[in-house]
Write an enzyme that holds these catalytic residues in place. Structure first.
Site, mmCIF file in Angstrom:
data_model
loop_
_atom_site.group_PDB
_atom_site.id
_atom_site.type_symbol
_atom_site.label_atom_id
_atom_site.label_comp_id
_atom_site.label_asym_id
_atom_site.label_seq_id
_atom_site.Cartn_x
_atom_site.Cartn_y
_atom_site.Cartn_z
ATOM 1 N N TYR A 31 0.971 -1.064 -0.579
ATOM 2 C CA TYR A 31 -0.112 -0.284 -0.125
ATOM 3 C C TYR A 31 1.132 1.261 -0.196
ATOM 4 O O TYR A 31 0.362 2.396 -0.523
ATOM 5 C CB TYR A 31 -0.657 -0.329 0.858
ATOM 6 C CG TYR A 31 -1.895 -0.596 1.040
ATOM 7 C CD1 TYR A 31 -2.935 -0.455 -0.032
ATOM 8 C CD2 TYR A 31 -2.480 -1.933 1.760
ATOM 9 C CE1 TYR A 31 -4.219 -1.189 -0.170
ATOM 10 C CE2 TYR A 31 -3.491 -2.948 1.007
ATOM 11 C CZ TYR A 31 -4.115 -2.490 -0.019
ATOM 12 O OH TYR A 31 -5.828 -3.044 0.361
ATOM 13 N N GLU B 299 -2.992 -28.989 8.392
ATOM 14 C CA GLU B 299 -3.484 -27.798 7.334
ATOM 15 C C GLU B 299 -4.334 -26.740 7.821
ATOM 16 O O GLU B 299 -4.224 -25.705 7.524
ATOM 17 C CB GLU B 299 -3.868 -28.881 6.491
ATOM 18 C CG GLU B 299 -4.051 -28.329 4.956
ATOM 19 C CD GLU B 299 -4.680 -28.521 3.876
ATOM 20 O OE1 GLU B 299 -5.164 -27.985 3.045
ATOM 21 O OE2 GLU B 299 -4.660 -29.290 4.098
ATOM 22 N N ASP C 22 -5.171 -32.635 3.738
ATOM 23 C CA ASP C 22 -5.909 -32.968 3.606
ATOM 24 C C ASP C 22 -5.153 -33.774 1.922
ATOM 25 O O ASP C 22 -4.220 -33.895 1.530
ATOM 26 C CB ASP C 22 -6.740 -31.749 2.014
ATOM 27 C CG ASP C 22 -7.898 -31.615 3.015
ATOM 28 O OD1 ASP C 22 -8.515 -31.407 3.943
ATOM 29 O OD2 ASP C 22 -8.345 -30.607 2.677
#
Length: 385
Positions: free
Chosen positions: A126, A219, A272
């Protein structure tokens, strides 16, 4: 001259194949920036040199990547970059803006370090967006340019005054003692755990005390909170840690510190069963390709606990999902890498052959309390790779 002056500033031990980024004090980083500027100006005034000097950077391309393999079974392997270089040149149309971005970021880092401050990548974006909107139109421009500066100056991102934006948390059989003598007992916290600061300087000063026997890297935040809510660490002496998705630098840093403090404490990953889950595990295990100059500092010997192909029998068919295009893209990248070990490659191949993926939450078909039992059983039985 720039290449010789800056590149000679650091060597990685005796192995000349590996190029590294140094952890440096602000004064040394500012000195390296000044050397880069002086070398560039000298090249501009040298009649024998090109009109515009190019910036010599360590290539992050696939051809320059390698894997430093562990010599012993329990040692850590890590991704590294060799000394092949690439250049950012003002005379090439594709490189012109990237060339200017490097100088803009170095200017900003020089100022930040002079003021004794730390900023996040988002804050840096920014600031640069407001000052140089022509050159920095998205966060990706800042992220890539910071890695260019790391490559040019051969110092870590934290040494540039850029702080990690941490999403991570930990909980379990661990007491943290901070630099101000404050203590945090992570075994008595709520299920959200203890937030990991993004300031690596603070993390480097933490003193650990633990009677845990295992570290479990999770995770997903939802799975982390499920295990924390069940207080799995009360009956399985462990520390839980999560980055809530793709591992950020601060979470990798504190995990590495824990692994160094407790070298006999095994680290297990619960991810996963999909290519993204394997990619997350590999980042913890080997380090990040994009941060190849400093990846070895954060690599850990992580074992894959689950989900794995052998666990699919526990999941109802209705819980399987089709692989998405993004999954296929990640799988292709992993299969082409030099570091994927055979058992991991076999898991990935099975995903592609079945065209399926499965999430850890699918285990809830056996009840919410099944997850903790599943984790404990696999660890006790040595069911990991």
């Amino acid at each position: 001259m720039a290449e010789a002056g800056v590149a000679a500033a650091s060597l990685f031990g005796a192995d000349r194949r590996l190029c590294s980024a140094d952890i440096l004090p602000p004064a040394e980083v500012r000195a390296r920036i000044e050397v880069a500027v002086l070398n560039f100006l000298a090249a501009l005034t040298d009649p024998a040199a090109p009109a515009i000097s190019a910036l010599p950077l360590i290539s992050r391309g696939a051809a320059n990547r390698g894997l430093r393999r562990a010599l012993l079974r329990d040692d850590v392997s890590s991704v590294y970059l060799s000394y092949a270089s690439c250049k950012r040149s003002l005379t090439r149309a594709n490189d012109a803006k990237a060339f200017v971005r490097v100088w803009k970021v170095m200017e900003m880092c020089y100022k930040i370090l002079g003021e004794g401050k730390l900023v996040t990548l988002r804050e840096l974006f920014y600031t640069l967006l407001s000052e140089s909107p022509t050159y920095f139109t998205c966060q990706r421009h800042v992220n890539q340019t910071v890695q260019d500066v790391v490559s040019l100056l051969r110092c870590t991102r934290q040494s540039l005054g850029i702080m990690a934006s941490s999403r991570g948390a930990l909980i379990g059989r661990l007491v943290l003692q901070g630099p101000e003598e404050e203590h945090v007992d992570c075994s008595i916290l709520g299920p959200s755990g203890h937030a990991i600061t993004g300031d690596l300087n603070v993390l480097s000063k933490l003193i650990f005390s633990s009677d845990a026997r295992y570290i479990i890297v999770v995770e997903k935040d939802a799975i982390f909170q499920r295990l924390a809510e069940d207080r799995i660490y009360s009956h399985l002496p462990c520390i839980l840690i999560t980055a809530k998705g793709y591992p950020d630098l601060a979470t990798r840093f504190i995990l590495h510190r824990l692994s160094q403090t407790y070298p006999n404490m095994p680290i297990f990953a619960l991810v996963d069963w999909n290519p993204a889950g394997l990619a997350i595990l590999c980042t913890y295990k080997y380090g990040s390709i994009s941060m190849g100059l400093e990846s070895y500092r954060y690599a850990c010997n992580v074992k894959w606990l689950g989900l794995r192909g052998d666990d699919l029998q526990l999941i109802p068919q209705s819980a399987y999902q089709e692989l998405k295009p993004r999954d296929l893209q990640i799988a292709k990248s992993l299969l082409s890498s030099k570091f994927l070990q055979d058992k991991h490659r076999a898991e990935l191949t099975l995903m592609l052959e079945t065209g399926k993926r499965a999430e850890i939450e699918a285990l809830y078909s056996h009840g919410f309390d099944f997850l903790g039992k599943y984790v404990a059983r696999k660890i006790v039985q040595g069911d990991y790779i």
